[in-house]
Motif scaffolding. Structure first.
Motif, short mmCIF file in Angstrom:
data_model
loop_
_atom_site.label_atom_id
_atom_site.label_comp_id
_atom_site.label_asym_id
_atom_site.label_seq_id
_atom_site.Cartn_x
_atom_site.Cartn_y
_atom_site.Cartn_z
N ASP A 1 8.56 10.11 13.54
CA ASP A 1 7.85 9.07 14.29
C ASP A 1 6.38 8.78 12.61
N LEU A 2 6.06 9.62 12.41
CA LEU A 2 5.36 9.04 10.97
C LEU A 2 5.59 8.49 9.71
N ALA A 3 6.81 8.40 9.83
CA ALA A 3 8.07 7.87 9.25
C ALA A 3 8.21 6.57 8.67
N ALA A 4 8.34 6.56 9.91
CA ALA A 4 8.83 4.68 10.63
C ALA A 4 7.73 3.77 10.78
N ARG A 5 6.72 4.36 10.72
CA ARG A 5 5.12 3.78 10.75
C ARG A 5 5.14 3.36 9.17
N ALA A 6 5.33 4.73 8.60
CA ALA A 6 4.70 4.16 6.93
C ALA A 6 5.89 3.29 6.38
N ALA A 7 7.00 3.64 6.52
CA ALA A 7 8.00 2.35 6.25
C ALA A 7 7.85 1.33 6.50
N ALA A 8 6.83 0.97 7.90
CA ALA A 8 6.93 -0.51 8.00
C ALA A 8 5.57 -1.13 7.76
N LEU A 9 4.98 -0.05 6.97
CA LEU A 9 3.51 -0.76 5.62
C LEU A 9 4.03 -1.11 4.31
N ARG A 10 5.25 -0.85 3.81
CA ARG A 10 6.38 -1.02 2.75
C ARG A 10 5.45 -0.66 1.24
N PRO A 11 5.31 0.79 1.05
CA PRO A 11 4.25 1.41 0.51
C PRO A 11 4.77 1.42 -1.37
N ARG A 12 4.48 1.42 -1.49
CA ARG A 12 5.25 1.65 -3.41
C ARG A 12 4.97 3.47 -3.99
N THR A 13 3.56 3.50 -3.47
CA THR A 13 3.66 5.22 -3.97
C THR A 13 2.35 5.66 -2.33
N GLY B 1 -7.84 4.37 -7.07
CA GLY B 1 -6.33 3.84 -6.68
C GLY B 1 -4.91 4.09 -6.89
N GLY B 2 -4.71 5.22 -6.56
CA GLY B 2 -3.61 5.15 -7.65
C GLY B 2 -2.17 5.16 -6.99
N PHE B 3 -2.72 4.57 -5.18
CA PHE B 3 -1.89 4.75 -4.00
C PHE B 3 -2.37 4.02 -2.85
N ASP B 4 -0.54 3.61 -2.47
CA ASP B 4 -0.29 2.47 -1.20
C ASP B 4 -0.84 2.99 -0.04
N TYR C 1 -12.24 12.43 3.60
CA TYR C 1 -11.78 11.51 3.95
C TYR C 1 -11.81 10.66 2.82
N ALA C 2 -13.28 10.19 2.17
CA ALA C 2 -13.54 10.16 0.75
C ALA C 2 -12.55 10.14 0.52
N GLU C 3 -12.16 11.74 -0.38
CA GLU C 3 -11.39 11.08 -1.26
C GLU C 3 -10.57 10.57 -0.88
N VAL C 4 -10.16 10.38 0.46
CA VAL C 4 -9.09 9.78 0.91
C VAL C 4 -8.75 8.10 -0.16
N ARG C 5 -10.26 7.65 0.57
CA ARG C 5 -11.04 6.42 0.12
C ARG C 5 -10.42 6.14 -1.05
N ARG C 6 -11.38 7.04 -2.40
CA ARG C 6 -11.09 6.94 -3.79
C ARG C 6 -9.72 6.98 -4.31
N VAL C 7 -8.45 7.26 -3.61
CA VAL C 7 -6.87 7.48 -4.08
C VAL C 7 -6.82 6.04 -4.15
N LEU C 8 -6.82 5.49 -2.81
CA LEU C 8 -6.42 4.57 -2.02
C LEU C 8 -6.30 3.55 -2.93
N THR C 9 -5.58 2.38 -3.50
CA THR C 9 -6.09 1.12 -3.42
C THR C 9 -6.35 0.18 -2.69
N PRO C 10 -6.33 -0.39 -3.74
CA PRO C 10 -7.87 -1.83 -2.65
C PRO C 10 -6.69 -1.95 -1.01
N ARG C 11 -6.08 -2.55 -1.10
CA ARG C 11 -5.39 -3.11 0.28
C ARG C 11 -4.07 -1.67 0.64
N GLY C 12 -4.84 -0.43 0.29
CA GLY C 12 -3.85 0.80 1.10
C GLY C 12 -4.43 0.87 2.22
#
Length: 253
Positions: A20-32, A91-94, A112-123
């Motif tokens: 289920d989660l992988a299908a949701r992830a695929a819909a977001l089309r991340p590269r990283t 900002g290293g992960f989509d 969660y703050a760490e998650v925010r830090r490593v996400l790209t701006p549109r991640g």
């Protein structure tokens, strides 16, 4: 513990929700993609199948899980890492994804703050958390059996940890405190299918922290046998099926 977890719990509890989660992830089309609390790699494998061109970094705090996971799913880049202190640049992960791991973070807003830090701006941050214990057919049966045969103090692990973070309002507040915005929260119920109730009982008794409390008792073997029989009485003999409910969350910066 990783071996028992992989053998008895992953196919029943985690693989259905990984799909289920992988299908949701695929819909977001991340590269990283960064996966937190990857365990032995159930979601990791599903992500790599759903996102064949994405790079996937899988992490877990437990070194034994990282060792087991990297052996089972070598296509990912495995790292031992604390979700509250991620060893990655800004900002290293989509996409950051976590299957049934956020409940174990001691300081969720910090993680969660760490998650925010490593996400790209549109991640995006995609994760799930179990519903109340009563909504998990296998977990509820196990805890009931445990309390029946340990009236002097059955371990509250299942109620307090895996199923102790089931209120979406609390989750939302933690995300907000970390500077993340909740986009969606969807309750999902899937069926778990086990080869037997005894297999699930073995998984809980040997593949979770309940193991330590049970093994410390002089009657450990008799207790395990009684709990296993009670679960079989409740769920039936042969292959058994039970519903399992979780909430899937998507958040962004």
């Amino acid at each position: 513990m990783p071996e028992a977890y992989e053998r008895h719990l992953v196919p029943v509890f985690f693989r259905p929700f990984a799909i289920d989660l992988a299908a949701r992830a695929a819909a977001l089309r991340p590269r990283t993609v960064l996966e937190l609390a990857a365990g032995t790699g159930a979601l990791t494998s599903a992500l790599l199948t759903a996102l064949p061109t994405a790079s996937v970094v899988a992490t877990d705090l437990n070194e034994a899980m990282v060792t087991a996971g990297s052996a089972r799913e070598p296509r990912a880049d495995w790292r031992q890492a604390d979700a509250q202190h991620l060893p990655f640049e800004d900002g290293g992960f989509d996409l950051v994804v976590c299957q049934f791991g956020v409940m174990f973070f001691p300081d969720r807003p910090a993680a969660y703050a760490e998650v925010r830090r490593v996400l790209t701006p549109r991640g995006r941050f995609l994760f799930n958390s179990w519903g109340p214990l009563a909504s998990h057919g296998f977990g509820a049966a196990f805890q009931s059996a445990l309390e029946q045969f340990m009236p002097d103090g059955a371990p509250p692990f299942l109620k307090e940890v895996p199923h102790g973070y089931s209120d979406p309002a609390v989750v939302t507040a933690d995300l907000t405190a970390a500077g993340l915005t909740l986009a969606t929260a969807e309750e999902v119920t899937l069926d778990g299918v086990a080869e037997s109730a005894a297999s699930v009982a073995t998984g809980f008794l040997t593949g979770t922290p309940v193991h330590a409390a049970v093994q410390a008792r002089e009657d450990a073997q008799a207790l395990q046998a009684a709990v296993t029989q009670e679960m079989t009485d409740q769920l039936g003999t042969g292959p058994v099926t039970a519903p399992m409910t979780a909430t899937v969350y998507t958040a962004h910066r």
